[in-house]
Design a protein around this motif. Structure first.
Motif, PDB file in Angstrom:
ATOM      1  N   LEU A   1       0.863  -1.180   0.000  1.00 28.11           N
ATOM      2  CA  LEU A   1       0.000   0.000   0.000  1.00 28.11           C
ATOM      3  C   LEU A   1       0.902   1.233   0.000  1.00 28.11           C
ATOM      4  CD1 LEU A   1      -2.551  -1.302   2.646  1.00 28.11           C
ATOM      5  CD2 LEU A   1      -2.925  -1.079   0.182  1.00 28.11           C
ATOM      6  N   ASP A   2       0.669   2.126  -0.954  1.00 29.25           N
ATOM      7  CA  ASP A   2       1.607   3.230  -1.174  1.00 29.25           C
ATOM      8  C   ASP A   2       1.278   4.500  -0.408  1.00 29.25           C
ATOM      9  OD1 ASP A   2       3.056   1.649  -2.972  1.00 29.25           O
ATOM     10  OD2 ASP A   2       1.712   2.182  -4.609  1.00 29.25           O
ATOM     11  N   ASP A   3      -0.011   4.709  -0.097  1.00 32.71           N
ATOM     12  CA  ASP A   3      -0.395   5.963   0.542  1.00 32.71           C
ATOM     13  C   ASP A   3      -1.720   5.774   1.275  1.00 32.71           C
ATOM     14  OD1 ASP A   3      -2.362   5.949  -1.482  1.00 32.71           O
ATOM     15  OD2 ASP A   3      -1.038   7.056  -2.822  1.00 32.71           O
ATOM     16  N   VAL A   4      -2.174   6.852   1.891  1.00 28.83           N
ATOM     17  CA  VAL A   4      -3.403   6.769   2.683  1.00 28.83           C
ATOM     18  C   VAL A   4      -4.607   6.450   1.805  1.00 28.83           C
ATOM     19  CG1 VAL A   4      -4.956   8.057   4.193  1.00 28.83           C
ATOM     20  CG2 VAL A   4      -2.500   8.286   4.467  1.00 28.83           C
ATOM     21  N   ALA A   5      -4.602   6.940   0.577  1.00 31.76           N
ATOM     22  CA  ALA A   5      -5.726   6.653  -0.317  1.00 31.76           C
ATOM     23  C   ALA A   5      -5.854   5.155  -0.572  1.00 31.76           C
ATOM     24  CB  ALA A   5      -5.548   7.406  -1.639  1.00 31.76           C
ATOM     25  N   SER A   6      -4.730   4.478  -0.790  1.00 29.96           N
ATOM     26  CA  SER A   6      -4.783   3.034  -1.031  1.00 29.96           C
ATOM     27  C   SER A   6      -5.152   2.280   0.238  1.00 29.96           C
ATOM     28  CB  SER A   6      -3.447   2.542  -1.588  1.00 29.96           C
ATOM     29  OG  SER A   6      -2.390   2.809  -0.691  1.00 29.96           O
ATOM     30  N   VAL A   7      -4.724   2.778   1.385  1.00 31.20           N
ATOM     31  CA  VAL A   7      -5.113   2.167   2.656  1.00 31.20           C
ATOM     32  C   VAL A   7      -6.624   2.253   2.851  1.00 31.20           C
ATOM     33  CG1 VAL A   7      -4.920   2.320   5.169  1.00 31.20           C
ATOM     34  CG2 VAL A   7      -2.896   2.607   3.752  1.00 31.20           C
ATOM     35  N   TRP A   8      -7.174   3.434   2.594  1.00 34.48           N
ATOM     36  CA  TRP A   8      -8.609   3.626   2.768  1.00 34.48           C
ATOM     37  C   TRP A   8      -9.413   2.760   1.801  1.00 34.48           C
ATOM     38  CZ3 TRP A   8     -12.198   4.244   5.881  1.00 34.48           C
ATOM     39  CH2 TRP A   8     -13.461   4.740   5.532  1.00 34.48           C
ATOM     40  N   ALA A   9      -8.902   2.571   0.596  1.00 35.88           N
ATOM     41  CA  ALA A   9      -9.598   1.714  -0.363  1.00 35.88           C
ATOM     42  C   ALA A   9      -9.743   0.303   0.194  1.00 35.88           C
ATOM     43  CB  ALA A   9      -8.850   1.691  -1.696  1.00 35.88           C
ATOM     44  N   VAL A  10      -8.691  -0.186   0.866  1.00 38.53           N
ATOM     45  CA  VAL A  10      -8.753  -1.522   1.456  1.00 38.53           C
ATOM     46  C   VAL A  10      -9.656  -1.529   2.689  1.00 38.53           C
ATOM     47  CG1 VAL A  10      -7.412  -3.315   2.637  1.00 38.53           C
ATOM     48  CG2 VAL A  10      -6.506  -2.236   0.573  1.00 38.53           C
ATOM     49  N   LEU A  11      -9.456  -0.580   3.594  1.00 37.83           N
ATOM     50  CA  LEU A  11     -10.245  -0.555   4.833  1.00 37.83           C
ATOM     51  C   LEU A  11     -11.733  -0.386   4.540  1.00 37.83           C
ATOM     52  CD1 LEU A  11      -8.041   1.673   7.193  1.00 37.83           C
ATOM     53  CD2 LEU A  11      -8.016  -0.816   6.894  1.00 37.83           C
ATOM     54  N   ASP A  12     -12.063   0.517   3.636  1.00 37.70           N
ATOM     55  CA  ASP A  12     -13.461   0.749   3.299  1.00 37.70           C
ATOM     56  C   ASP A  12     -14.043  -0.458   2.560  1.00 37.70           C
ATOM     57  OD1 ASP A  12     -15.773   2.396   3.289  1.00 37.70           O
ATOM     58  OD2 ASP A  12     -15.410   2.881   1.191  1.00 37.70           O
ATOM     59  N   GLY A  13     -13.233  -1.077   1.687  1.00 37.07           N
ATOM     60  CA  GLY A  13     -13.698  -2.254   0.975  1.00 37.07           C
ATOM     61  C   GLY A  13     -14.022  -3.396   1.920  1.00 37.07           C
ATOM     62  N   VAL A  14     -13.203  -3.570   2.948  1.00 35.38           N
ATOM     63  CA  VAL A  14     -13.471  -4.619   3.932  1.00 35.38           C
ATOM     64  C   VAL A  14     -14.757  -4.320   4.686  1.00 35.38           C
ATOM     65  CG1 VAL A  14     -12.640  -5.661   6.090  1.00 35.38           C
ATOM     66  CG2 VAL A  14     -11.072  -5.313   4.182  1.00 35.38           C
ATOM     67  N   SER A  15     -14.964  -3.072   5.055  1.00 38.30           N
ATOM     68  CA  SER A  15     -16.191  -2.723   5.790  1.00 38.30           C
ATOM     69  C   SER A  15     -17.425  -3.010   4.948  1.00 38.30           C
ATOM     70  CB  SER A  15     -16.162  -1.251   6.209  1.00 38.30           C
ATOM     71  OG  SER A  15     -16.361  -0.386   5.103  1.00 38.30           O
ATOM     72  N   ARG A  16     -17.367  -2.701   3.660  1.00 34.65           N
ATOM     73  CA  ARG A  16     -18.504  -2.993   2.777  1.00 34.65           C
ATOM     74  C   ARG A  16     -18.724  -4.497   2.659  1.00 34.65           C
ATOM     75  NH1 ARG A  16     -20.037   1.386  -0.593  1.00 34.65           N
ATOM     76  NH2 ARG A  16     -18.702   3.221  -0.329  1.00 34.65           N
ATOM     77  N   SER A  17     -17.632  -5.240   2.561  1.00 33.10           N
ATOM     78  CA  SER A  17     -17.741  -6.690   2.428  1.00 33.10           C
ATOM     79  C   SER A  17     -18.371  -7.313   3.673  1.00 33.10           C
ATOM     80  CB  SER A  17     -16.356  -7.292   2.174  1.00 33.10           C
ATOM     81  OG  SER A  17     -16.416  -8.683   2.072  1.00 33.10           O
ATOM     82  N   VAL A  18     -17.928  -6.880   4.843  1.00 28.78           N
ATOM     83  CA  VAL A  18     -18.495  -7.398   6.092  1.00 28.78           C
ATOM     84  C   VAL A  18     -19.968  -7.030   6.201  1.00 28.78           C
ATOM     85  CG1 VAL A  18     -18.398  -7.232   8.612  1.00 28.78           C
ATOM     86  CG2 VAL A  18     -16.288  -7.398   7.297  1.00 28.78           C
ATOM     87  N   MET A  19     -20.299  -5.804   5.808  1.00 27.16           N
ATOM     88  CA  MET A  19     -21.689  -5.361   5.880  1.00 27.16           C
ATOM     89  C   MET A  19     -22.581  -6.183   4.944  1.00 27.16           C
ATOM     90  SD  MET A  19     -23.262  -1.552   5.142  1.00 27.16           S
ATOM     91  CE  MET A  19     -23.104  -1.733   3.363  1.00 27.16           C
ATOM     92  N   MET A  20     -22.116  -6.421   3.726  1.00 30.42           N
ATOM     93  CA  MET A  20     -22.907  -7.192   2.776  1.00 30.42           C
ATOM     94  C   MET A  20     -23.059  -8.643   3.233  1.00 30.42           C
ATOM     95  SD  MET A  20     -21.504  -5.629  -0.832  1.00 30.42           S
ATOM     96  CE  MET A  20     -22.596  -6.648  -1.825  1.00 30.42           C
ATOM     97  N   ASP A  21     -22.006  -9.185   3.851  1.00 37.12           N
ATOM     98  CA  ASP A  21     -22.103 -10.540   4.377  1.00 37.12           C
ATOM     99  C   ASP A  21     -23.131 -10.603   5.497  1.00 37.12           C
ATOM    100  OD1 ASP A  21     -21.061 -13.333   4.722  1.00 37.12           O
ATOM    101  OD2 ASP A  21     -20.533 -12.540   6.689  1.00 37.12           O
ATOM    102  N   HIS A  22     -23.135  -9.609   6.363  1.00 37.15           N
ATOM    103  CA  HIS A  22     -24.113  -9.570   7.455  1.00 37.15           C
ATOM    104  C   HIS A  22     -25.526  -9.429   6.891  1.00 37.15           C
ATOM    105  CE1 HIS A  22     -26.347  -7.908  10.935  1.00 37.15           C
ATOM    106  NE2 HIS A  22     -25.539  -8.693  11.624  1.00 37.15           N
TER     107      HIS A  22
END
Length: 460
Positions: free
Chosen positions: A413-434
């Motif tokens: 991960l190169d910068d905060v933008a790429s970090v947020w893409a992963v963190l936010d993507g995980v939150s969406r994935s967990v939410m959709m699974d729930h």
């Protein structure tokens, strides 16, 4: 602009629009469809989204919910591709038949051949005279490309007793040579993680925040990972901000992460917690999840790298990914999908963004009601409500899996933008699974109620 992430007005779920358009194509798609006629999950993931809808070219179709105009566009794309999709189904049926004739058992046919079948359909149309030869050649090409990068090859590789013993000795040596755990974790770790999360919620400011870079340069991820080996109580309070939580945030079921083992088997249904996984389990997950196996190292090289990676801080090699675990942990323990207001860490822009999305979910609203009027029988909805009280458990496990995949692919991960893409993507994935689990529970309850009503004797 992508459509909203939740339904508003006339917006409809993209998945529902895809399902409707798919069914309208009629017969001929059975090999790509489930028993009820809907497209298989892998059909949507590997064919419909990347090859038919192509959100990268049609960003207006990238959202979870689409407006009427976007829905018409999406349906038109699927309808216009109908003949090619039917030909794809024909090729998939033929490739499976040829695969059986050749005695090929390695790999999941859908993962290996769905995209290939679409390419064959695009180039040759439906299978016709000479298709058997093309199918055989295509299968041989796939076999050459995967280079034995299969679960079967992994089993064979670790069956040899001498090799197994050598790997076990390498694990023991790598574990014994770990850097010592620090006496304590500096306060700067938590402060920097909070700064990164604040930047994540500030549009346009992501790449200008130096906090993430400073965390990587300071090896803060390694520092926290090494601290977890010693289980200092300070990690939970000083880094996560919640002393009552387990230091390792359920990434292991042990008090401290144990020395990894080589392992002899794995199953997706019984996988260990991330930091408890054997080298076999870690490599198994990589092989199962990778649609493009030709981009992976060979099985012997994968295993060799997992030996070293499994003994590294947080079970990862790349420092930027270790730091992402630290930042993600700070985010996860402060999430409050039920809106209880009990989260301890200082709330950041990232927390507010994720919680706002969660709290709009109908499934979460129902679960919130369950906290005041719980299911007296402790049924499935009560259990799902409990999951929302500890969202960090599912979040951290899914985050680690994503980061492990990036580590294998050597994708830091190169910068905060790429970090947020992963963190936010995980939150969406967990939410959709729930969301999916809530819907499944409601269907089960509805079916039970209908059966009970039908079975009850009626008086004349």
């Amino acid at each position: 602009m992508p459509s909203p992430s939740r339904p508003t007005g006339a917006h409809a779920p993209r998945a529902m629009i895809i399902d409707r358009a798919w069914r309208a194509l009629g017969p001929g798609l059975e090999s790509l469809s489930g028993p009820g006629g809907a497209p298989l999950t892998r059909t949507v993931k590997l064919i419909v989204l990347p090859l038919v809808i192509r959100p990268s070219l049609h960003p207006e179709l990238a959202g979870d919910f689409l407006g009427p105009r976007e829905a018409v566009h999406l349906e038109a794309l699927i309808r216009e591709t109908g003949a090619r999709l039917e030909a794809t189904a024909g090729w998939f049926t033929l490739l499976k038949k040829t695969r059986r004739a050749l005695g090929i058992v390695a790999g999941n046919p859908q993962d290996l051949y769905f995209r290939l079948c679409f390419e064959l359909a695009t180039e040759h149309g439906a299978p016709s005279a000479g298709a058997d030869g093309l199918a055989r050649a295509a299968l041989e090409e796939v076999a050459d490309a995967t280079g034995g990068r299969t679960v079967e090859a992994l089993k064979e590789h670790l069956t040899d007793p001498a090799r197994y013993a050598r790997l076990d000795r390498e694990l023991a040596s790598a574990w014994a040579s770990r850097a010592p755990a620090p006496a304590d974790v500096p306060d700067a770790v938590a402060a920097a993680a909070a700064e990164v999360l604040e930047a994540c919620g500030a549009p346009g400011a992501e790449k200008r925040s130096p906090a993430f870079t400073s965390m990587v340069d300071g090896a803060y991820g390694s520092l926290v990972g090494r601290a977890l080996w010693a289980d200092p109580g300070g990690v939970a309070s000083d880094v996560w901000g919640r002393a009552e939580l387990p230091t390792h945030l359920k990434l292991t079921t042990h008090q401290v992460p144990p020395r990894p083992e080589v392992g002899r088997g794995a199953s997706t249904a019984t996988l260990s917690a991330p930091l408890d996984r054997t080298v076999f389990e870690r490599t198994f997950v990589v092989l199962q999840a990778s649609a493009l196996r030709e981009q992976l190292p060979t099985v012997p090289e994968l295993v060799r790298r997992e030996v070293g990676r499994s003994c590294g801080p947080l079970g990862l090699c790349d420092e930027s990914l270790r730091v992402a675990v630290v930042v993600g942990g700070r985010l996860a323990v402060g999430l409050d999908p039920l809106g209880s207001g009990d989260s301890v860490p200082r709330r950041t822009a990232a927390h507010r963004a994720v919680d706002a999305r969660w709290q709009r979910e109908a499934s979460v609203l129902r679960a919130r009601r369950m906290t005041t009027s719980p299911d007296p029988d402790g049924g499935p909805l009560a259990a799902l409500a409990d999951d929302l009280r500890t969202p960090w458990v599912a979040y951290m496990r899914r985050l680690w899996v994503r980061l492990h995949g990036r580590d294998v692919r050597e994708a830091p991960l190169d910068d905060v933008a790429s970090v947020w893409a992963v963190l936010d993507g995980v939150s969406r994935s967990v939410m959709m699974d729930h969301r999916a689990r809530v819907r499944s529970a409601l269907r089960a309850l509805s079916a039970t109620a209908s059966y009970t009503e039908t079975a009850e004797p009626r008086s004349a």
